[in-house]
Design an enzyme around this catalytic site. Structure first.
Site, PDB file in Angstrom:
ATOM      1  N   LYS A 130       0.915  -1.176   0.069  1.00 25.51           N
ATOM      2  CA  LYS A 130       0.029  -0.027  -0.149  1.00 25.51           C
ATOM      3  C   LYS A 130       0.710   1.007   0.132  1.00 25.51           C
ATOM      4  O   LYS A 130       1.984   1.206   0.550  1.00 25.51           O
ATOM      5  CB  LYS A 130      -0.851  -0.141   1.318  1.00 25.51           C
ATOM      6  CG  LYS A 130      -2.108   0.967   1.085  1.00 25.51           C
ATOM      7  CD  LYS A 130      -3.302   0.233   0.292  1.00 25.51           C
ATOM      8  CE  LYS A 130      -4.251   1.172   0.330  1.00 25.51           C
ATOM      9  NZ  LYS A 130      -5.526   0.653  -0.217  1.00 25.51           N
ATOM     10  N   ASP A 164      -6.971   4.356  -4.729  1.00 29.50           N
ATOM     11  CA  ASP A 164      -7.659   4.127  -3.402  1.00 29.50           C
ATOM     12  C   ASP A 164      -8.230   5.872  -3.189  1.00 29.50           C
ATOM     13  O   ASP A 164      -8.425   6.396  -4.009  1.00 29.50           O
ATOM     14  CB  ASP A 164      -6.535   3.838  -2.283  1.00 29.50           C
ATOM     15  CG  ASP A 164      -7.483   3.327  -1.001  1.00 29.50           C
ATOM     16  OD1 ASP A 164      -7.804   2.151  -1.048  1.00 29.50           O
ATOM     17  OD2 ASP A 164      -7.511   4.148  -0.029  1.00 29.50           O
TER      18      ASP A 164
HETATM   19  P1  NDP Z   1     -12.923   8.085  -3.101  1.00 29.93           P
HETATM   20  O1  NDP Z   1     -11.620   9.088  -2.893  1.00 29.93           O
HETATM   21  O2  NDP Z   1     -13.328   7.889  -4.583  1.00 29.93           O
HETATM   22  O3  NDP Z   1     -13.990   8.625  -2.256  1.00 29.93           O
HETATM   23  C1  NDP Z   1     -13.784   8.488  -0.648  1.00 29.93           C
HETATM   24  C2  NDP Z   1     -15.255   9.090  -0.217  1.00 29.93           C
HETATM   25  O4  NDP Z   1     -15.200   8.579   1.304  1.00 29.93           O
HETATM   26  C3  NDP Z   1     -15.283  10.463  -0.508  1.00 29.93           C
HETATM   27  O5  NDP Z   1     -17.020  10.397  -0.465  1.00 29.93           O
HETATM   28  C4  NDP Z   1     -15.002  10.884   0.765  1.00 29.93           C
HETATM   29  O6  NDP Z   1     -15.620  12.328   1.285  1.00 29.93           O
HETATM   30  C5  NDP Z   1     -15.357  10.129   1.816  1.00 29.93           C
HETATM   31  N1  NDP Z   1     -14.297  10.339   2.985  1.00 29.93           N
HETATM   32  C6  NDP Z   1     -13.041  10.023   2.840  1.00 29.93           C
HETATM   33  N2  NDP Z   1     -12.406  10.375   3.866  1.00 29.93           N
HETATM   34  C7  NDP Z   1     -13.278  10.799   4.854  1.00 29.93           C
HETATM   35  C8  NDP Z   1     -13.144  11.104   5.866  1.00 29.93           C
HETATM   36  N3  NDP Z   1     -12.066  11.377   6.675  1.00 29.93           N
HETATM   37  N4  NDP Z   1     -14.372  11.605   6.694  1.00 29.93           N
HETATM   38  C9  NDP Z   1     -15.560  11.352   5.876  1.00 29.93           C
HETATM   39  N5  NDP Z   1     -15.551  11.092   4.520  1.00 29.93           N
HETATM   40  C10 NDP Z   1     -14.375  10.839   4.074  1.00 29.93           C
HETATM   41  O7  NDP Z   1     -12.257   6.528  -2.540  1.00 29.93           O
HETATM   42  P2  NDP Z   1     -12.801   5.142  -2.722  1.00 29.93           P
HETATM   43  O8  NDP Z   1     -14.129   5.233  -2.876  1.00 29.93           O
HETATM   44  O9  NDP Z   1     -12.002   4.483  -3.506  1.00 29.93           O
HETATM   45  O10 NDP Z   1     -12.491   4.671  -1.448  1.00 29.93           O
HETATM   46  C11 NDP Z   1     -13.282   4.511  -0.251  1.00 29.93           C
HETATM   47  C12 NDP Z   1     -12.966   3.426   0.668  1.00 29.93           C
HETATM   48  O11 NDP Z   1     -12.992   2.091   0.047  1.00 29.93           O
HETATM   49  C13 NDP Z   1     -11.549   3.562   1.551  1.00 29.93           C
HETATM   50  O12 NDP Z   1     -11.441   3.141   2.709  1.00 29.93           O
HETATM   51  C14 NDP Z   1     -10.792   2.654   0.376  1.00 29.93           C
HETATM   52  O13 NDP Z   1      -9.670   2.161   1.211  1.00 29.93           O
HETATM   53  C15 NDP Z   1     -11.586   1.522   0.259  1.00 29.93           C
HETATM   54  N6  NDP Z   1     -11.174   0.603  -0.712  1.00 29.93           N
HETATM   55  C16 NDP Z   1     -11.184   1.175  -2.165  1.00 29.93           C
HETATM   56  C17 NDP Z   1     -10.853   0.514  -3.157  1.00 29.93           C
HETATM   57  C18 NDP Z   1     -10.917   1.039  -4.560  1.00 29.93           C
HETATM   58  O14 NDP Z   1     -10.800   0.061  -5.580  1.00 29.93           O
HETATM   59  N7  NDP Z   1     -10.849   2.018  -4.986  1.00 29.93           N
HETATM   60  C19 NDP Z   1     -10.854  -1.013  -3.070  1.00 29.93           C
HETATM   61  C20 NDP Z   1     -11.049  -1.672  -1.607  1.00 29.93           C
HETATM   62  C21 NDP Z   1     -11.415  -0.666  -0.644  1.00 29.93           C
HETATM   63  P3  NDP Z   1     -14.839  13.666   0.666  1.00 29.93           P
HETATM   64  O15 NDP Z   1     -14.595  13.767  -0.871  1.00 29.93           O
HETATM   65  O16 NDP Z   1     -15.590  14.761   1.126  1.00 29.93           O
HETATM   66  O17 NDP Z   1     -13.382  13.642   1.076  1.00 29.93           O
HETATM   67  O1  2IT Z   2      -7.777  -1.322  -0.867  1.00 31.87           O
HETATM   68  C1  2IT Z   2      -7.863  -1.946  -1.863  1.00 31.87           C
HETATM   69  O2  2IT Z   2      -8.116  -3.155  -1.914  1.00 31.87           O
HETATM   70  C2  2IT Z   2      -7.637  -1.144  -2.958  1.00 31.87           C
HETATM   71  N1  2IT Z   2      -7.773   0.023  -3.016  1.00 31.87           N
HETATM   72  C3  2IT Z   2      -7.540  -1.731  -4.285  1.00 31.87           C
HETATM   73  C4  2IT Z   2      -6.156  -2.261  -4.509  1.00 31.87           C
HETATM   74  C5  2IT Z   2      -5.793  -2.430  -5.966  1.00 31.87           C
HETATM   75  O3  2IT Z   2      -4.429  -2.967  -6.139  1.00 31.87           O
HETATM   76  O4  2IT Z   2      -6.545  -2.603  -6.824  1.00 31.87           O
END
Ligand code: NDP
Ligand code: 2IT
Length: 449
Positions: A129, A169
């Protein structure tokens, strides 16, 4: 205490002495160590080999300066990180997060969880990561590009298709991956498989954008099928409104659920007629705006400024936390139970505090940990690597079908492992043990390295 319990206790004390200043990392490790004793009792060779201490220490942590120039001409600097945690199962694999809260504790907790998540997918990928404390909010496109280029100037020394394969992420999506890829290519050569989550315009995989959210809902679908239920007419609340949240909403709605709320860091919205996803996509994917803009198109909806969505007084059955770590506290878990929640499935990584998890379990809420439930994203990243190696793109349907199958296998593996080593439906123990089993065997077979 048994020998295993003594080993785990002493390891925990040692880690607390060394890493008390990294609370998120310690939280992820505590959760893991708290579940693996029954497996170790049956596999004493891992205790004899001190395998858990080897596992909790990352193979390598890279930390670097990222200098970049703002549009004003000012010189700025952020810190970049890459934790190459464990390569027993394959090249390090895991996302990059750009958010002001990123520090070593955050990337270590994420990297640690990634090891087991990647193992659960059954694909040949190790755990890693990275990210930066850079805040993309309010930055121009040109600033994002310069930042990504500078970040990659340093990161490129340590990654490669058979070495370490980053992806997105929080704060890192297709746009950022595009700029990172361009810089890698300029400094090295065209290595399609060095990053995943690439845009479809060049070597990206169909269904990668949707994969984490869709996979999360597939996980819940298979869980419900086990008790002869479906998502039809279930009331759902999703936190966040980013990549994971949007495609969780899309798939939940497609399977007949009614999603009534979502959020961002400025507050949350409730729309009792059901969230209009086209509006959310327009605000978030196109305009990169704030969630309260939803009300300008849907004035009947409500916006709760500065509030956490898990404090809502609406009734619902399924919670899909898809924002960030520790967004569900003990009090919020109590409130979720009061509103009727039956399933909490984590799209985010570690969104539920350990005390909140205990409360949910004590109240018979089925808790689906992120390392299992959100593994769809990295799974399709693995499939993107396969397509890049083959130099052949697969269709959306092909990838989506494989994703569904992988999520079903992960769910069943967690369920069956929980039955074998813990209490029925303790999917947290199931995920930790099943994820660990594969890594522990591979590490042992590879010797002390
Ligand atoms: P994005 O940046 O696309 O979206 C993040 C969302 O979460 C936004 O709506 C953001 O709001 C909100 N957010 C982030 N930080 C905070 C905070 N401190 N307090 C309140 N709201 C918050 O990210 P992802 O959708 O990709 O990721 C979301 C979660 O999913 C994370 O935990 C990530 O690790 C996990 N994840 C992502 C994967 C992926 O493929 N993208 C895979 C597996 C897990 P704002 O815009 O206002 O900051
Ligand atoms: O938390 C996660 O699994 C991710 N942000 C995706 C990682 C990846 O390599 O696609």
């Amino acid at each position: 205490m048994t020998e295993v319990q003594t080993y785990l206790y002493e390891l925990k004390i040692k880690l607390e002495q060394n890493y008390a200043h990294q609370p998120e990392f310690m939280q992820a490790v505590d959760e893991f160590l708290g579940t693996v004793a029954p497996f170790l009792e049956k596999n004493p060779q891992y205790v004899a080999n001190n395998l858990l201490e080897l596992l909790v220490i990352p193979e390598r942590i890279i930390e670097f300066r990222v200098p970049w120039q703002a549009d004003t001409g000012d010189w700025k600097v952020n810190t970049g990180f890459r934790v190459q945690y464990n390569s027993a199962l394959g090249p390090y694999k895991g996302g990059l997060r750009f958010h002001p809260t990123v520090n070593q504790s955050i990337v270590k907790f994420l990297g640690f969880e990634q090891i087991f998540k990647n193992s659960l997918t059954q694909l040949p990928i190790g755990g890693g990561k990275g990210g930066s404390d850079f805040d993309p909010k309010g930055k121009s496109n040109a600033e994002i590009m310069r930042f990504c280029q500078s970040f990659m100037q340093e990161l490129q020394k340590y990654i490669g298709p058979n070495q370490d394969v980053p992806a997105g992420d929080i704060g890192v999506g297709g746009r950022e991956i595009g700029y990172l890829f361009g810089e890698y290519k300029r400094l090295n050569s065209y290595q399609a498989g060095v990053l995943t989550g690439k845009p479809l315009a060049f070597w990206g995989s169909l269904a990668r954008t949707e994969a984490t959210g869709y996979g999360l809902v597939y996980f819940v679908k298979h869980l419900l099928a086990d008790i002869n239920e479906t998502l039809q007419n279930k009331k759902v609340i999703v936190s966040g409104s980013g990549n994971v949240a949007i495609y969780a909403i899309e798939k939940a709605q497609a399977l007949g659920a009614k999603v009534i709320g979502c959020s961002d860091s400025s507050g949350y919205i409730i729309d009792n007629e059901g969230i209009d996803l086209a509006t959310v996509k327009e605000i978030k994917e196109v305009k990169r705006g704030r969630i309260n803009e939803y009300l300008t198109i849907h004035p009947h909806a409500q916006f709760f400024e500065g509030q956490n969505i898990w404090e809502t007084h609406e009734k619902y059955e399924i919670a899909l936390p898809c924002a960030t770590q520790n967004e569900i506290s003990a009090e919020q878990a109590q409130n979720m139970i009061a509103q009727g929640v039956k399933i909490v499935a984590e799209g985010a990584n570690m969104p539920t505090t350990l005390t909140a998890v205990t409360i949910l379990k004590e109240n018979q809420v089925i808790y689906c940990p992120g390392k299992a439930a959100n593994a769809g994203g990295v799974s399709v990243s693995g499939l993107e690597m396969s397509q890049n190696s083959q130099r052949l793109p697969w269709t959306f349907e092909e990838v989506d079908e494989k994703l569904d199958e992988i999520m079903e296998n992960i769910y069943k593996k967690c369920r069956d492992t929980a039955n074998e080593y813990s209490t029925p439906m303790d999917l947290m123990a199931g995920a930790n043990i099943a994820g660990f089993e594969r890594v522990a065997l591979a590490m042992t077979l590879q010797g002390l390295v």
